[in-house]
Motif scaffolding. Structure first.
Motif, PDB file in Angstrom:
ATOM      1  N   SER A 199       0.762  -1.358   0.104  1.00  0.00           N
ATOM      2  CA  SER A 199      -0.008   0.041   0.073  1.00  0.00           C
ATOM      3  C   SER A 199       0.934   1.292   0.034  1.00  0.00           C
ATOM      4  O   SER A 199       0.212   2.161  -0.112  1.00  0.00           O
ATOM      5  CB  SER A 199      -0.925  -0.143   1.249  1.00  0.00           C
ATOM      6  OG  SER A 199      -0.056   0.004   2.285  1.00  0.00           O
ATOM      7  N   GLY A 200       2.091   1.202   0.201  1.00  0.00           N
ATOM      8  CA  GLY A 200       2.947   2.168   0.078  1.00  0.00           C
ATOM      9  C   GLY A 200       4.346   2.074   0.792  1.00  0.00           C
ATOM     10  O   GLY A 200       4.515   0.961   1.057  1.00  0.00           O
ATOM     11  N   GLY A 201       5.160   2.929   0.651  1.00  0.00           N
ATOM     12  CA  GLY A 201       6.740   2.680   1.078  1.00  0.00           C
ATOM     13  C   GLY A 201       7.563   2.233  -0.116  1.00  0.00           C
ATOM     14  O   GLY A 201       7.116   1.963  -1.220  1.00  0.00           O
ATOM     15  N   TRP A 202       8.462   1.765   0.423  1.00  0.00           N
ATOM     16  CA  TRP A 202       9.603   1.327  -0.713  1.00  0.00           C
ATOM     17  C   TRP A 202       9.097   0.159  -1.626  1.00  0.00           C
ATOM     18  O   TRP A 202       8.904  -0.918  -1.053  1.00  0.00           O
ATOM     19  CB  TRP A 202      11.000   1.075   0.300  1.00  0.00           C
ATOM     20  CG  TRP A 202      12.214   0.894  -0.814  1.00  0.00           C
ATOM     21  CD1 TRP A 202      12.447   1.345  -1.860  1.00  0.00           C
ATOM     22  CD2 TRP A 202      13.313  -0.345  -0.453  1.00  0.00           C
ATOM     23  NE1 TRP A 202      13.887   0.824  -2.474  1.00  0.00           N
ATOM     24  CE2 TRP A 202      14.392  -0.271  -1.589  1.00  0.00           C
ATOM     25  CE3 TRP A 202      13.458  -1.238   0.575  1.00  0.00           C
ATOM     26  CZ2 TRP A 202      15.320  -1.035  -1.653  1.00  0.00           C
ATOM     27  CZ3 TRP A 202      14.431  -1.962   0.278  1.00  0.00           C
ATOM     28  CH2 TRP A 202      15.448  -1.813  -0.746  1.00  0.00           C
ATOM     29  N   ASP A 397       6.502   5.145  -5.983  1.00  0.00           N
ATOM     30  CA  ASP A 397       6.243   4.914  -4.516  1.00  0.00           C
ATOM     31  C   ASP A 397       5.362   5.737  -3.912  1.00  0.00           C
ATOM     32  O   ASP A 397       4.409   5.587  -3.266  1.00  0.00           O
ATOM     33  CB  ASP A 397       7.578   4.345  -3.945  1.00  0.00           C
ATOM     34  CG  ASP A 397       8.136   2.932  -4.308  1.00  0.00           C
ATOM     35  OD1 ASP A 397       7.560   2.152  -4.932  1.00  0.00           O
ATOM     36  OD2 ASP A 397       9.430   2.912  -3.876  1.00  0.00           O
ATOM     37  N   THR A 398       5.940   7.149  -4.100  1.00  0.00           N
ATOM     38  CA  THR A 398       5.256   8.174  -3.338  1.00  0.00           C
ATOM     39  C   THR A 398       3.773   8.010  -3.916  1.00  0.00           C
ATOM     40  O   THR A 398       3.013   8.590  -3.108  1.00  0.00           O
ATOM     41  CB  THR A 398       6.181   9.403  -3.613  1.00  0.00           C
ATOM     42  OG1 THR A 398       7.460   9.262  -3.260  1.00  0.00           O
ATOM     43  CG2 THR A 398       5.208  10.606  -3.002  1.00  0.00           C
ATOM     44  N   GLN A 399       3.691   8.148  -5.315  1.00  0.00           N
ATOM     45  CA  GLN A 399       2.402   8.339  -5.616  1.00  0.00           C
ATOM     46  C   GLN A 399       1.382   7.105  -5.321  1.00  0.00           C
ATOM     47  O   GLN A 399       0.175   7.378  -5.127  1.00  0.00           O
ATOM     48  CB  GLN A 399       2.560   8.494  -7.336  1.00  0.00           C
ATOM     49  CG  GLN A 399       3.311   9.568  -7.676  1.00  0.00           C
ATOM     50  CD  GLN A 399       2.414  10.851  -7.461  1.00  0.00           C
ATOM     51  OE1 GLN A 399       1.128  11.055  -7.085  1.00  0.00           O
ATOM     52  NE2 GLN A 399       3.194  11.951  -7.856  1.00  0.00           N
ATOM     53  N   VAL A 400       1.933   5.917  -5.128  1.00  0.00           N
ATOM     54  CA  VAL A 400       1.113   4.844  -5.004  1.00  0.00           C
ATOM     55  C   VAL A 400       0.475   5.010  -3.327  1.00  0.00           C
ATOM     56  O   VAL A 400      -0.396   4.560  -3.273  1.00  0.00           O
ATOM     57  CB  VAL A 400       2.039   3.575  -5.007  1.00  0.00           C
ATOM     58  CG1 VAL A 400       1.411   2.211  -4.239  1.00  0.00           C
ATOM     59  CG2 VAL A 400       2.238   2.906  -6.596  1.00  0.00           C
TER      60      VAL A 400
END
Length: 428
Positions: A199-202, A397-400
């Motif tokens: 759901s987010g992060g690296w 990743d930031t956009q996700v």
């Protein structure tokens, strides 16, 4: 010995940007001053061969190469196990100081950054039986700069016993069926969430790419000259993944500690997740006696008009320009590439063989779950072989995270990502 490699398998992407300045595929040996390919000498290997290897591979390789040393009595192999979290700095420092080992274990995503420090593969080493995508990761300007050692892909792990309880006779092959199963797991078996998704992060964007590729999306055009991140197919795939979070079928803030996904599958709290072959023995150990009959694996479900396509990666073995014993180093790599040796390596550490003929060995055919990985490997894609991919992936990743956790509009997020990628360029 159980590996915790979901993070490590993606760690390779971060290293390449640190190893060289500039972007894109390396220039030819004539332009960069790279060494010519070594011609292997006749006769057995001699002298000392130094190898650096990460993770489980670094821990297991020293004992594994004893048959090679016995067949070559005048050679000594010295393996240094390198922790994943310090590997990139260690290699970078060694390259800068001219103190590299003879052989390095290089993630396939590292290749654009490492190519200028490696020697081309000798013609004596045949890679015609290796999965084409793995060879592609080593190929620059019509020369190979490493030999694929093992390959990886992602499939879906799921609870087979709870599948029956949820009213399904078999694992679904399409997106609609996957969502129906996630909902049934939650409603009919008491699962807290139906599936675990990044759901987010690296590397959360990379973790979701199997769904994009299975929907016909591409991150770049075929010759890697243009980014294609805001295509309708990419919008549709991220919207589909986002629907799992919006409908409460997946956790927006899952536990990311190593082993947490396996623990949740064993308990039934989250009966599905995407991962690689190393989790087969891990789940058997975590679940205890009899649990091997309660979980299975399946290929990634296809999008509405797509085909099942997953992410592929792995590790390559390269010989550095500063190697003190390149001849023996290449002979060791040649031995590690033999199909029967790769089958034994799979038995030792669960690494999937890069040599396709090794998949006929009983070590790989005995477990039907391994065969699913082999099936998925027939339809996979690799990350772009560009140094700039690291920055693009981080921006993605930031956009996700903003989509899945923050409710950002998918089309707006991908338009911003496309603009960022265009400004970073491809380095071609």
């Amino acid at each position: 010995m159980i590996r915790h490699r979901l993070q490590a398998a993606f760690a390779v992407a971060a290293a390449s940007a640190l190893l060289v300045s500039g972007c894109g595929r390396a220039e030819s040996p004539e332009q960069t001053g790279g060494a010519a390919a070594t011609e292997l000498s006749d006769g057995p290997a001699t002298g000392t061969v130094t190898v650096w290897a990460q993770g489980t591979e670094g821990e297991a390789l020293q004992d594994f190469v004893k048959p090679f040393e016995e067949a070559n009595p005048d050679v000594q192999v010295e393996v240094t196990a390198v922790p994943w979290d310090s590997a990139q700095n260690k290699y970078q420092t060694a390259i800068a100081g001219g103190t590299t080992p003879d052989i390095g274990m290089l993630g396939s995503d590292w290749m654009p950054g490492f190519r200028s420090a490696l020697t081309p593969v000798p013609d004596d080493i045949d890679t015609s039986d290796v999965f084409p995508f793995a060879v592609e990761s080593t190929q620059f300007d019509d020369a190979r700069y490493a030999v694929p050692w093992y390959v990886e892909t992602r499939v879906i792990f799921y609870r087979t016993d709870l599948l029956q309880e949820a009213g399904f006779d078999e694992f679904p092959a399409d997106w609609e069926g996957l969502k129906d199963l996630a909902r049934a797991y939650q409603e009919d078996t008491g699962a807290e969430f139906g599936i675990s998704l990044p759901s987010g992060g690296w590397n959360s964007f990379l973790g979701g790419l199997p769904f994009a590729w299975s929907n016909g999306a591409e991150v770049m055009n075929e010759d890697q000259t243009e980014w294609t991140l805001d295509s309708p197919e990419m919008v549709e795939s991220l919207s589909y993944l986002n629907s799992f979070f919006e409908e409460g079928l997946a956790d927006k803030s899952p536990d990311t500690e190593s082993g947490s996904a396996s623990a949740d599958l064993v308990s039934g709290a989250v009966p599905m997740f995407l991962s690689g072959p190393w989790d087969i023995p891990g789940l058997e150990l975590a679940g205890g006696e009899g649990f091997e009959d309660k979980f299975g694996v399946a290929t990634v479900p296809a999008g509405p008009d797509g085909t099942s396509t997953s992410f592929a990666a792995g590790a390559n073995l390269g010989v550095f320009e500063d190697a003190e014993n390149p001849d023996a180093a290449w002979k060791l790599i040649q031995w590690l590439s033999e199909p029967d040796v790769q089958a034994r390596w799979f038995e030792a550490v669960n690494d999937l063989p890069a040599q396709q003929s090794a998949w006929d060995d009983e070590a790989l055919t005995a477990d039907p779950r391994v065969a699913v990985f082999g099936e998925q490997l027939q339809s996979v894609k690799i990350a772009p072989t560009l140094v700039s991919w690291t920055q693009v992936s981080a921006a993605a990743d930031t956009q996700v995270e903003q989509i899945f956790r923050g409710g950002k509009d998918v089309e707006d997020a991908l338009a911003e990502l496309q603009s960022t990628a265009d400004s970073l360029g491809t380095g071609q």
